[in-house]
Design an enzyme around this catalytic site. Sequence first.
Site, PDB file in Angstrom:
ATOM      1  N   TYR A 102      22.151  72.619   7.228  1.00 53.93           N
ATOM      2  CA  TYR A 102      22.496  72.966   8.606  1.00 53.93           C
ATOM      3  C   TYR A 102      21.931  71.868   9.502  1.00 53.93           C
ATOM      4  O   TYR A 102      20.721  71.683   9.576  1.00 53.93           O
ATOM      5  CB  TYR A 102      21.944  74.343   8.987  1.00 53.93           C
ATOM      6  N   HIS A 141      34.099  86.577   8.446  1.00 53.15           N
ATOM      7  CA  HIS A 141      33.354  85.498   7.774  1.00 53.15           C
ATOM      8  C   HIS A 141      32.531  86.030   6.613  1.00 53.15           C
ATOM      9  O   HIS A 141      31.732  86.950   6.768  1.00 53.15           O
ATOM     10  CB  HIS A 141      32.433  84.810   8.784  1.00 53.15           C
ATOM     11  N   HIS A 182      30.905  84.223   2.561  1.00 55.32           N
ATOM     12  CA  HIS A 182      30.823  83.015   1.742  1.00 55.32           C
ATOM     13  C   HIS A 182      31.733  83.174   0.515  1.00 55.32           C
ATOM     14  O   HIS A 182      32.786  83.777   0.608  1.00 55.32           O
ATOM     15  CB  HIS A 182      29.375  82.707   1.395  1.00 55.32           C
TER      16      HIS A 182
END
Length: 503
Positions: A118, A302, A304
């Site tokens: 990130y 959303h 993963h």
Amino acid sequence: NALVDSDERMVVASHQTCRDFRYKVTDGVIKFTFSRLFDTCFPEHYIIEGGTTHIIWSWGIGPLYRLGGVRAAGDAHGLTRIQLLKPNLSVSNHHKKECKLLEVRSKHTEVPDDETTYWCTVEKLPDSFRKKHHVLEFGPAIQAGNEDIVHHMELFHCEYPPEFEVPRYQGPCHAADRAPEIDACKRVLAAWAMGASAFVYPKETGLPIGGPDFNPYVMLEVHYNNPDHHKGRIDSSGLALHYTHRLREHDAGIMELGLEYTDKMAIPPQMASYTLSGYCVPECTALGLPEEGIYIFGSQLHTHLTGVKTWTKHLRGKEELPELNRDNHYSTHFQEIRRLPQPVHIQQGDALIMSCEFTTLDRENVTVGGFAISDEMCVNYVHYYPKVDLEVCKSSVDTKTLMAYFDFMKKQELQETSPDLGWRENYHAIQWTPLRAGALYDMYDNAPISMQCNKSSGARFPGYWENIPIPKALHTLPEPQRRCDKNFMKENENSHDEEEDII
């Protein structure tokens, strides 16, 4: 209608319902057209719904005399994901004529060779943003060649008084030496995820940015997904915002619903289907929403890698209202921000339940919640108006209940869990069986929850947010009815020229 077997060969379905199949070649481009009912009612046929549709294509040397037995992985093949059934909304580029362009990008970042990074960049907006503007569209500005590693991006506002100066920064988002002032850069302005195109606001609203009371500092967060551990990749990707000084009627905002980003939640391995839910409880919306409520007009679901289905339910009291959004064929590689057919009114005291179905058949050990691409998330980023101070309405299982669960696993199931271990380590200490996976599911489904009912500054709204009961509807909506009686199927086999639900 065809299926693909385990050897990647086409198998012709027993019932053929495609009609009026035609094609033409223009300038080397082949265009196919056909018609088919969205739901043919035959068990082996794909139901075309409002979420994602996966289209597999294959190209090879012809002529082709029959489909059965042809390899789906031909000379050239691929997979395309689209939303076939979009709501009938008028979207044009007319607004761009009055807009200017602002791009916030990473600056020649050397992407680390870690699987998950990130990367944060703090920038100051140009002086023109001393005046309030509305963003009418935002979308990705990805450096060519780096589409495979840029997983998702978010643009945050730094919530300070207008005169406060935030240190410029570019580096890992969670670096220990990062200036503490950056911690207040938490209000989401824009978000993009893999596969999505630009998002255009409805004509009655725009995203507010700038103004005399607006701190001019923003932070871009880019999630780099680098599973092959490439070295030396340089990236300058970011977000492009089209903005105007001509303000619309309403200020828009973004709110996060679903599960907290925490390893308190987990999905056991070898599960064909396992569902987790995150809650925005009535106690939070009663505090965080205005008396007139808000209107949600957009939604970005959303997860993963193990997410396969997502949906958000809407409760008012004990009544279940129509769902906010659903994708029964969800893919983490196609995370659009989707406009809803019409704005949904959310009132004080309503509850919103975000649920995700996961498949972990290829996982040897438990999958926990977290930021890494190999961890999991279950979130709905909703776009709404008018803008309010409530930004995060998410949950996780109650802490004391989870500690008691690990204690039970140690004493009754003889597992190597311990109060001295973290959540992740305790989950990994369990030898998972279908029975233990079922017990965990029952615990999640019935245990009280811990709430994040947070303002954009990160502070919680006043109140005690532990041991909150899960909101449940007493009066649920009936399952959508399929017209699959014998008469309908017979008519379907013969003709469907007069049906409305034809693609």
